[in-house]
Design a protein around this motif. Structure first.
Motif, PDB file in Angstrom:
ATOM      1  N   ASP A   1      10.114   3.532  -9.754  1.00  0.00           N
ATOM      2  CA  ASP A   1       9.714   4.295 -10.933  1.00  0.00           C
ATOM      3  C   ASP A   1       8.621   5.309 -10.606  1.00  0.00           C
ATOM      4  O   ASP A   1       8.629   6.435 -11.117  1.00  0.00           O
ATOM      5  CB  ASP A   1       9.247   3.338 -12.031  1.00  0.00           C
ATOM      6  CG  ASP A   1      10.388   2.484 -12.577  1.00  0.00           C
ATOM      7  OD1 ASP A   1      11.557   2.756 -12.236  1.00  0.00           O
ATOM      8  OD2 ASP A   1      10.109   1.535 -13.335  1.00  0.00           O
ATOM      9  N   LEU A   2       7.695   4.917  -9.751  1.00  0.00           N
ATOM     10  CA  LEU A   2       6.648   5.838  -9.289  1.00  0.00           C
ATOM     11  C   LEU A   2       7.278   7.043  -8.599  1.00  0.00           C
ATOM     12  O   LEU A   2       6.968   8.200  -8.918  1.00  0.00           O
ATOM     13  CB  LEU A   2       5.708   5.108  -8.329  1.00  0.00           C
ATOM     14  CG  LEU A   2       4.651   5.960  -7.624  1.00  0.00           C
ATOM     15  CD1 LEU A   2       3.503   6.283  -8.578  1.00  0.00           C
ATOM     16  CD2 LEU A   2       4.111   5.234  -6.391  1.00  0.00           C
ATOM     17  N   PHE A   3       8.201   6.783  -7.667  1.00  0.00           N
ATOM     18  CA  PHE A   3       8.761   7.867  -6.863  1.00  0.00           C
ATOM     19  C   PHE A   3       9.718   8.738  -7.659  1.00  0.00           C
ATOM     20  O   PHE A   3       9.706   9.968  -7.530  1.00  0.00           O
ATOM     21  CB  PHE A   3       9.468   7.302  -5.630  1.00  0.00           C
ATOM     22  CG  PHE A   3       9.893   8.372  -4.668  1.00  0.00           C
ATOM     23  CD1 PHE A   3       8.951   9.129  -3.992  1.00  0.00           C
ATOM     24  CD2 PHE A   3      11.231   8.645  -4.456  1.00  0.00           C
ATOM     25  CE1 PHE A   3       9.331  10.143  -3.116  1.00  0.00           C
ATOM     26  CE2 PHE A   3      11.627   9.649  -3.588  1.00  0.00           C
ATOM     27  CZ  PHE A   3      10.669  10.400  -2.915  1.00  0.00           C
TER      28      PHE A   3
ATOM     29  N   CYS B   1       9.133  15.528  -2.246  1.00  0.00           N
ATOM     30  CA  CYS B   1       8.177  14.420  -2.314  1.00  0.00           C
ATOM     31  C   CYS B   1       8.506  13.391  -1.248  1.00  0.00           C
ATOM     32  O   CYS B   1       9.673  13.140  -0.951  1.00  0.00           O
ATOM     33  CB  CYS B   1       8.230  13.726  -3.674  1.00  0.00           C
ATOM     34  SG  CYS B   1       7.631  14.707  -5.039  1.00  0.00           S
ATOM     35  N   VAL B   2       7.467  12.794  -0.706  1.00  0.00           N
ATOM     36  CA  VAL B   2       7.614  11.705   0.256  1.00  0.00           C
ATOM     37  C   VAL B   2       6.738  10.540  -0.183  1.00  0.00           C
ATOM     38  O   VAL B   2       5.601  10.743  -0.616  1.00  0.00           O
ATOM     39  CB  VAL B   2       7.218  12.153   1.684  1.00  0.00           C
ATOM     40  CG1 VAL B   2       7.210  10.969   2.647  1.00  0.00           C
ATOM     41  CG2 VAL B   2       8.161  13.237   2.189  1.00  0.00           C
ATOM     42  N   LEU B   3       7.296   9.345  -0.090  1.00  0.00           N
ATOM     43  CA  LEU B   3       6.539   8.129  -0.338  1.00  0.00           C
ATOM     44  C   LEU B   3       6.480   7.348   0.957  1.00  0.00           C
ATOM     45  O   LEU B   3       7.506   7.170   1.637  1.00  0.00           O
ATOM     46  CB  LEU B   3       7.218   7.290  -1.432  1.00  0.00           C
ATOM     47  CG  LEU B   3       6.580   5.941  -1.796  1.00  0.00           C
ATOM     48  CD1 LEU B   3       6.763   5.659  -3.282  1.00  0.00           C
ATOM     49  CD2 LEU B   3       7.203   4.801  -0.980  1.00  0.00           C
ATOM     50  N   ALA B   4       5.291   6.906   1.324  1.00  0.00           N
ATOM     51  CA  ALA B   4       5.095   6.057   2.505  1.00  0.00           C
ATOM     52  C   ALA B   4       4.488   4.744   2.034  1.00  0.00           C
ATOM     53  O   ALA B   4       3.546   4.739   1.238  1.00  0.00           O
ATOM     54  CB  ALA B   4       4.179   6.745   3.512  1.00  0.00           C
ATOM     55  N   ALA B   5       5.040   3.626   2.510  1.00  0.00           N
ATOM     56  CA  ALA B   5       4.544   2.334   2.043  1.00  0.00           C
ATOM     57  C   ALA B   5       4.598   1.292   3.151  1.00  0.00           C
ATOM     58  O   ALA B   5       5.519   1.290   3.978  1.00  0.00           O
ATOM     59  CB  ALA B   5       5.355   1.846   0.846  1.00  0.00           C
ATOM     60  N   THR B   6       3.614   0.422   3.131  1.00  0.00           N
ATOM     61  CA  THR B   6       3.627  -0.802   3.923  1.00  0.00           C
ATOM     62  C   THR B   6       3.703  -1.948   2.923  1.00  0.00           C
ATOM     63  O   THR B   6       2.843  -2.077   2.050  1.00  0.00           O
ATOM     64  CB  THR B   6       2.357  -0.935   4.781  1.00  0.00           C
ATOM     65  OG1 THR B   6       2.280   0.193   5.659  1.00  0.00           O
ATOM     66  CG2 THR B   6       2.386  -2.211   5.594  1.00  0.00           C
TER      67      THR B   6
ATOM     68  N   GLN C   1       0.883  -1.170   0.000  1.00  0.00           N
ATOM     69  CA  GLN C   1       0.000   0.000   0.000  1.00  0.00           C
ATOM     70  C   GLN C   1       0.916   1.215   0.000  1.00  0.00           C
ATOM     71  O   GLN C   1       1.707   1.401   0.932  1.00  0.00           O
ATOM     72  CB  GLN C   1      -0.909   0.020   1.232  1.00  0.00           C
ATOM     73  CG  GLN C   1      -2.009  -1.018   1.219  1.00  0.00           C
ATOM     74  CD  GLN C   1      -3.189  -0.627   0.327  1.00  0.00           C
ATOM     75  OE1 GLN C   1      -3.165   0.421  -0.332  1.00  0.00           O
ATOM     76  NE2 GLN C   1      -4.205  -1.461   0.295  1.00  0.00           N
ATOM     77  N   VAL C   2       0.831   2.024  -1.040  1.00  0.00           N
ATOM     78  CA  VAL C   2       1.770   3.124  -1.250  1.00  0.00           C
ATOM     79  C   VAL C   2       1.020   4.450  -1.295  1.00  0.00           C
ATOM     80  O   VAL C   2       0.023   4.585  -2.008  1.00  0.00           O
ATOM     81  CB  VAL C   2       2.528   2.929  -2.586  1.00  0.00           C
ATOM     82  CG1 VAL C   2       3.556   4.038  -2.784  1.00  0.00           C
ATOM     83  CG2 VAL C   2       3.188   1.560  -2.640  1.00  0.00           C
ATOM     84  N   SER C   3       1.518   5.422  -0.543  1.00  0.00           N
ATOM     85  CA  SER C   3       0.964   6.777  -0.582  1.00  0.00           C
ATOM     86  C   SER C   3       2.067   7.750  -0.964  1.00  0.00           C
ATOM     87  O   SER C   3       3.190   7.655  -0.477  1.00  0.00           O
ATOM     88  CB  SER C   3       0.382   7.174   0.783  1.00  0.00           C
ATOM     89  OG  SER C   3      -0.703   6.339   1.123  1.00  0.00           O
ATOM     90  N   LEU C   4       1.738   8.679  -1.849  1.00  0.00           N
ATOM     91  CA  LEU C   4       2.701   9.644  -2.367  1.00  0.00           C
ATOM     92  C   LEU C   4       2.283  11.040  -1.954  1.00  0.00           C
ATOM     93  O   LEU C   4       1.119  11.419  -2.115  1.00  0.00           O
ATOM     94  CB  LEU C   4       2.745   9.530  -3.896  1.00  0.00           C
ATOM     95  CG  LEU C   4       3.790  10.332  -4.655  1.00  0.00           C
ATOM     96  CD1 LEU C   4       5.198   9.894  -4.249  1.00  0.00           C
ATOM     97  CD2 LEU C   4       3.587  10.159  -6.155  1.00  0.00           C
TER      98      LEU C   4
ATOM     99  N   LYS D   1       9.580   4.816   4.464  1.00  0.00           N
ATOM    100  CA  LYS D   1       9.404   6.218   4.088  1.00  0.00           C
ATOM    101  C   LYS D   1      10.575   6.604   3.194  1.00  0.00           C
ATOM    102  O   LYS D   1      11.726   6.297   3.499  1.00  0.00           O
ATOM    103  CB  LYS D   1       9.382   7.151   5.305  1.00  0.00           C
ATOM    104  CG  LYS D   1       8.357   6.825   6.366  1.00  0.00           C
ATOM    105  CD  LYS D   1       6.962   7.120   5.915  1.00  0.00           C
ATOM    106  CE  LYS D   1       5.960   6.939   7.054  1.00  0.00           C
ATOM    107  NZ  LYS D   1       5.914   5.548   7.584  1.00  0.00           N
ATOM    108  N   VAL D   2      10.303   7.285   2.088  1.00  0.00           N
ATOM    109  CA  VAL D   2      11.353   7.767   1.186  1.00  0.00           C
ATOM    110  C   VAL D   2      11.107   9.247   0.926  1.00  0.00           C
ATOM    111  O   VAL D   2       9.962   9.673   0.744  1.00  0.00           O
ATOM    112  CB  VAL D   2      11.342   7.006  -0.164  1.00  0.00           C
ATOM    113  CG1 VAL D   2      12.560   7.413  -0.998  1.00  0.00           C
ATOM    114  CG2 VAL D   2      11.343   5.499   0.052  1.00  0.00           C
ATOM    115  N   SER D   3      12.188  10.036   0.891  1.00  0.00           N
ATOM    116  CA  SER D   3      12.070  11.473   0.684  1.00  0.00           C
ATOM    117  C   SER D   3      13.080  11.918  -0.374  1.00  0.00           C
ATOM    118  O   SER D   3      14.198  11.398  -0.439  1.00  0.00           O
ATOM    119  CB  SER D   3      12.340  12.207   2.006  1.00  0.00           C
ATOM    120  OG  SER D   3      12.348  13.613   1.813  1.00  0.00           O
ATOM    121  N   ALA D   4      12.674  12.900  -1.168  1.00  0.00           N
ATOM    122  CA  ALA D   4      13.577  13.514  -2.153  1.00  0.00           C
ATOM    123  C   ALA D   4      13.325  15.010  -2.203  1.00  0.00           C
ATOM    124  O   ALA D   4      12.205  15.482  -1.960  1.00  0.00           O
ATOM    125  CB  ALA D   4      13.366  12.905  -3.533  1.00  0.00           C
TER     126      ALA D   4
END
Length: 202
Positions: A58-60, A70-75, A6-9, A193-196
């Protein structure tokens, strides 16, 4: 094996709609092998475990290419016993995943070294949960050893590990941690969590 994320951007911009919609188009090449469902909270990716992190990469990278923070949060999960099985989800049945820890660590490092460069620097923090294994701490310590030799290890933090580097190597490191540690047929979960493009100083 049921595997997915489950990914939230979260793009930090007034044009967040445009950034998100453009980023979702980066998932098109994965649609033949994935079930992809987007709602107002997150995007569900269900499919082969070895393709989950390339899809999220690729999404991020597409979103971060806008230049905004941008931040991506995923479980992320594989082998969850509470989910129905699905024909597009395959078990990790490669013989290499049953190797001793030392061999898995070496193989994981090789995969990260071969990861494609994206030109996008990212920071990530994650926690790995290999569930249902009598030797789960051995798996966690083995994963930590791999991370420290991955080339993108930043530091250990409370409850998680921080990575920094090119998105190609970072997402490859996350994928290897997810795939190679924990029982091949067991339940493994990962919180990410990923941040750019963050305005915060390193």
């Amino acid at each position: 094996m049921f595997s997915g994320a489950q990914v939230s951007l979260y793009p930090m911009t007034d044009d967040f709609v445009g950034v998100i919609l453009k980023a979702i188009t980066a998932l098109e090449p994965y649609r033949p092998d994935f079930r992809i469902e987007t709602d107002d909270v997150s995007t569900l990716l269900v499919g082969p475990p070895d393709q989950l992190f390339p899809a999220m990469r690729d999404l991020f990278v597409t979103a971060a290419g806008s230049g905004v923070h941008c931040v991506l949060a995923a479980t992320v999960s594989r082998g969850c016993p509470g989910e129905p099985d699905d024909p597009i989800c395959t078990p990790i049945n490669d013989v290499h995943y049953g190797q001793p820890l030392e061999e898995r660590i070496a193989a994981a490092i090789q995969q990260v070294e071969a990861a494609p460069k994206t030109g996008q620097i990212v920071a990530a923090q994650f926690s790995l949960y290999p569930l249902g294994s009598g030797h789960h701490m051995d798996e966690i310590y083995g994963c930590i050893e791999f991370l420290k030799n991955s080339g993108v290890f930043d530091r250990s933090k409370n409850f998680c590990t921080k990575l920094r580097g090119d998105a190609g190597a970072v997402f490859a490191t996350l994928s290897e941690a997810f795939l190679r540690f924990g029982a091949p047929q067991g339940h493994v979960a990962l919180d990410l969590k990923v941040s750019a493009n963050s305005p915060t100083a390193v």
